[in-house]
Design a protein around this motif. Structure first.
Motif, mmCIF file in Angstrom:
data_model
loop_
_atom_site.group_PDB
_atom_site.id
_atom_site.type_symbol
_atom_site.label_atom_id
_atom_site.label_comp_id
_atom_site.label_asym_id
_atom_site.label_seq_id
_atom_site.Cartn_x
_atom_site.Cartn_y
_atom_site.Cartn_z
ATOM 1 N N UNK A 116 -7.778 -14.705 4.146
ATOM 2 C CA UNK A 116 -6.454 -14.728 3.514
ATOM 3 C C UNK A 116 -6.446 -14.040 2.158
ATOM 4 N N UNK A 117 -7.587 -14.039 1.485
ATOM 5 C CA UNK A 117 -7.698 -13.436 0.155
ATOM 6 C C UNK A 117 -8.895 -12.481 0.123
ATOM 7 N N UNK A 118 -8.766 -11.295 0.738
ATOM 8 C CA UNK A 118 -9.877 -10.341 0.743
ATOM 9 C C UNK A 118 -9.962 -9.584 -0.587
ATOM 10 N N UNK A 119 -11.014 -8.805 -0.745
ATOM 11 C CA UNK A 119 -11.205 -8.005 -1.956
ATOM 12 C C UNK A 119 -11.928 -6.716 -1.587
ATOM 13 N N UNK A 120 -11.774 -5.709 -2.440
ATOM 14 C CA UNK A 120 -12.432 -4.438 -2.180
ATOM 15 C C UNK A 120 -11.966 -3.360 -3.126
ATOM 16 N N UNK A 121 -11.723 -2.149 -2.595
ATOM 17 C CA UNK A 121 -11.321 -0.997 -3.399
ATOM 18 C C UNK A 121 -10.206 -0.237 -2.679
ATOM 19 N N UNK A 122 -9.537 0.592 -3.450
ATOM 20 C CA UNK A 122 -8.521 1.452 -2.851
ATOM 21 C C UNK A 122 -8.659 2.860 -3.412
ATOM 22 N N UNK A 123 -8.033 3.818 -2.733
ATOM 23 C CA UNK A 123 -8.003 5.198 -3.194
ATOM 24 C C UNK A 123 -6.574 5.700 -3.128
ATOM 25 N N UNK A 124 -6.120 6.340 -4.232
ATOM 26 C CA UNK A 124 -4.723 6.753 -4.331
ATOM 27 C C UNK A 124 -4.469 8.169 -3.841
ATOM 28 N N UNK A 125 -5.520 8.858 -3.399
ATOM 29 C CA UNK A 125 -5.338 10.204 -2.877
ATOM 30 C C UNK A 125 -4.925 11.184 -3.959
ATOM 31 N N UNK A 126 -4.309 12.258 -3.540
ATOM 32 C CA UNK A 126 -3.831 13.288 -4.455
ATOM 33 C C UNK A 126 -2.357 13.059 -4.722
ATOM 34 N N UNK A 127 -2.104 12.177 -5.707
ATOM 35 C CA UNK A 127 -0.740 11.761 -6.013
ATOM 36 C C UNK A 127 -0.068 11.169 -4.762
ATOM 37 N N UNK A 128 -0.797 10.249 -4.154
ATOM 38 C CA UNK A 128 -0.313 9.586 -2.961
ATOM 39 C C UNK A 128 -0.930 10.139 -1.697
ATOM 40 N N UNK A 129 -0.720 9.396 -0.612
ATOM 41 C CA UNK A 129 -1.161 9.838 0.705
ATOM 42 C C UNK A 129 0.047 9.882 1.629
ATOM 43 N N UNK A 130 0.135 10.912 2.478
ATOM 44 C CA UNK A 130 1.301 11.042 3.351
ATOM 45 C C UNK A 130 1.203 10.131 4.566
ATOM 46 N N UNK A 131 2.305 9.568 4.931
ATOM 47 C CA UNK A 131 2.421 8.809 6.184
ATOM 48 C C UNK A 131 3.559 9.401 6.995
ATOM 49 N N UNK A 132 3.282 9.724 8.234
ATOM 50 C CA UNK A 132 4.295 10.183 9.177
ATOM 51 C C UNK A 132 4.352 9.195 10.337
ATOM 52 N N UNK A 133 5.535 8.988 10.909
ATOM 53 C CA UNK A 133 5.626 8.053 12.041
ATOM 54 C C UNK A 133 4.886 8.579 13.261
ATOM 55 N N UNK A 134 4.363 7.654 14.049
ATOM 56 C CA UNK A 134 3.726 7.965 15.331
ATOM 57 C C UNK A 134 2.665 9.064 15.186
ATOM 58 N N UNK A 135 1.795 8.880 14.212
ATOM 59 C CA UNK A 135 0.740 9.853 13.945
ATOM 60 C C UNK A 135 -0.617 9.163 13.919
ATOM 61 N N UNK A 136 -1.653 9.954 14.206
ATOM 62 C CA UNK A 136 -3.011 9.427 14.231
ATOM 63 C C UNK A 136 -3.821 10.041 13.100
#
Length: 631
Positions: A116-136
């Motif tokens: 319920x309370x995990x921990x770790x790291x994140x990466x913000x990419x190059x001023x964000x990361x793109x998300x497109x629908x129905x993509x792999x």
């Protein structure tokens, strides 16, 4: 009193007929009189790691700083993630990494966490990361842990809402370094660039990460390939060559920072990366073979620049024995590109996944070596020239500065100009001596507009190009620079740039469209023509295609008023009654394109009627035009 009056009346009588019968602006074309052959490789691409052109640009990698570099800021794009009451500490670990080339890693120590309370790291990419629908999205990382069997939860999460667009779980970590892969599949989610990658664990443990990677769908579905939208823009330019690895990026700030091609081939774990001259780190994911793949995908030839012993901070290698290892390195590089499987470096290319050699006709020795204050380029070039010609006599060798000791096959000349300079320089090569080497205009641009050119720059570019095309007997190739810019704050080190983009989308500037219009309407020969009686800032060039019997009339009207031209075609035995006219124009020279208005200034194509070999066509204000006739 009478004599002065009579003189005045006489003067008026003489001037008035000249005003009434002044010749109209005209374009006279001798279709059957070619003046110069046009090199089919005339238009190409020049690129380098500037403005986040590779990492954060055309190279598809979404993770920023996928390997952990040295020094201050190495973890800037790896902040910790803490949910609820979890506790975590992160650091750069100097003592362990997945390979001899990568000896540092990201150490994540979680002292308190659960599902319920995990921990770790994140990466913000190059001023964000793109998300497109129905993509792999295809991902991987190298990792090890002090807890056998540890599971890593991976998600692509929206910055604003916290909603996960896709999730995956990687299991079975061990105490040794291994590569793990994962796949993130999005569903019916909105397209956005405001996303980041998260890696978390749900129990106390320590885990080390390196080479964390995530790729969207790529051009031609090439594994770990290039961004599709940017590649589509490049494909529309019909480029015939790619000058690589590009400019200052080849030289580096110091010799140690040069594009050391042998450190850019093979598995990622063999690529330590290096600092680019534009003050950010290059992953070298865009390595020598990836450049070749880029050429293959767009059906271009590589124009390979080899490091020639000079770097930007005025470090240089004197000609003679000290330069010999760099000469051999260039010969090895040529062999990697062109050699068969029976050669040492050709076999390395085969091992890296590309069995067939690549075509190669041009080698450039160095980059902008006129800036080398030591004066050593003449000797350095000669040493490279003789060695390359000995092994590859058919290769055309390009010098980047005038030399005396040996005559190069081609000389590379660069021009960065204001709009007025580009207009005034449109006749730059008209009177240039033809007794020297051929010319490659390897870098040029009209620098008006930020971050990408405006219409005024595009008009000036077009005027400049009429001069390059007109002198095709001397100018054999040209390439605009810089090619790319990431338009986010902090993404640009140099304005003005041909193509702009952010994490999600891209666009072509008005100057980009000038390139498209000119490069896709290139004849095989320039024909004789005369542009007469026009006001300033009107330019033209005319070519024919021998095979298709097409005539390309390119007209630039950089004025605020429309420009009629009386066109007279001689030597055309048969002229089709219809032609096409493609026009790019705007209401103001400041008109431009942007991420939010990508199509404000674009070419428009229409069909026009042609009554015969003599007709009048009016060209719009502030316009670049290509008139195509069949004869």
């Amino acid at each position: 009193m009478k004599k002065p009056r009579a003189f005045a009346l006489c003067s008026i009588a003489l001037v008035l007929p000249l005003c009434l019968f002044a010749q109209a602006p005209s374009l006279s074309v001798q279709v059957d009189h070619p003046t110069a052959k046009v090199n089919p490789n005339f238009y190409g691409l020049m690129t380098e790691e500037i403005n986040y052109s590779y990492d954060g640009g055309v190279y598809g990698e979404l993770v920023r700083d996928r390997t952990i570099g040295r020094g201050f800021g190495s973890l800037n794009h790896w902040p910790m993630v803490v949910r609820g009451n979890a506790l975590v500490n992160i650091s750069a670990d100097e003592s362990t990494g997945p390979s001899d080339a990568l000896t540092r890693s990201l150490r994540v120590t979680v002292t308190k966490a659960d599902k319920d309370d995990p921990a770790g790291v994140e990466n913000d990419g190059y001023w964000g990361m793109p998300v497109q629908p129905h993509s792999t999205y295809s991902g991987s990382f190298y990792a090890k842990s002090d807890t056998p069997g540890l599971a890593i939860n991976v998600s692509l999460q929206n910055d604003q809402t916290g909603a996960a667009a896709a999730t995956a779980t990687v299991t079975g970590l061990t105490s040794d370094w291994h590569r793990y892969t994962y796949t993130l599949k999005t569903g019916d989610v909105p397209a956005s660039s405001n996303n980041h990658l998260i890696l978390t664990i749900a129990q106390p443990a320590t885990v080390w990460f390196d080479l964390v990677s995530l790729f969207p769908p790529t051009y031609h579905d090439r594994a770990d390939g290039n961004r599709s939208d940017i590649m589509d823009l490049l494909a529309a330019m019909h480029p015939h060559f790619l000058r690589l690895p590009g400019g200052n990026y080849l030289e580096g700030e110091r010799i140690a920072d040069r594009f050391d091609w042998k450190k850019t081939i093979g598995p990622w774990t063999d690529r330590p990366g290096h600092m680019s001259p534009w003050r950010y780190r290059s992953s070298d994911g865009m390595g020598l073979l990836e450049f070749m793949d880029w050429c293959e995908d767009l059906k271009m030839e590589p124009l390979l620049a080899v490091y020639a012993g000079y770097s930007l901070a005025q470090q240089h290698v004197d000609p003679g024995p000290a330069l010999e290892p760099y000469v051999q390195d260039a010969l090895d590089e040529i062999e990697y590109v062109t050699g068969g499987p029976d050669t040492k470096w050709g076999a390395e290319r085969v091992k890296d996944g590309h069995a067939a050699p690549f075509p190669l006709h041009y080698i450039e020795v160095g980059n902008e070596d006129e800036f080398d204050r030591s004066g050593s380029y003449d000797g350095r070039f000669a040493q490279f020239y003789h060695a390359i010609k000995q092994h590859y006599p058919d290769l055309q060798i390009i010098a980047t500065a005038p030399v005396k000791s040996v005559t190069p096959d081609v000389l590379d000349e660069h021009f960065y100009m204001s709009a007025e300079e580009s207009f005034s320089q449109s006749h730059h090569y008209d009177s240039t001596s033809r007794s020297g080497p051929k010319i490659f205009v390897g870098e040029w641009a009209t620098r008006e507009g930020d971050p990408t050119p405006n219409l005024e720059a595009a008009l000036a570019d077009a005027a400049w190009l009429t001069g390059l095309e007109r002198n095709s007997d001397l100018i054999i190739m040209n390439s605009y620079a810089p090619l790319f810019v990431n338009v986010n704050p902090g993404g640009m080190q140099w304005a003005t740039d041909l193509i702009g983009y952010n994490a999600l989308s891209s666009y072509g500037s008005p100057s980009y469209w000038t390139q498209v219009m000119f490069s896709t309407h290139l004849g095989t020969e320039v024909v004789s023509y005369d542009l007469a009686n026009t006001p300033p800032r009107v330019y033209a060039v005319v070519e024919r295609d021998e095979a298709t019997h097409k005539l390309f009339i390119k007209v630039v009207n950089a004025n605020s008023t429309a420009q009629p031209l009386a066109i007279d075609l001689t030597g055309a035995k048969k002229l089709a009654p219809q032609a096409t006219l493609t026009t790019m124009s705007g209401k103001s020279p400041n008109a431009t394109n942007s991420i939010t208005s990508p199509n404000a200034v674009v070419p428009v194509k229409r069909t026009i009627s042609v009554s015969g070999p003599k007709f009048t066509e009016t060209f719009a204000p502030y316009s670049v035009n290509v008139l195509v006739l069949s004869y």
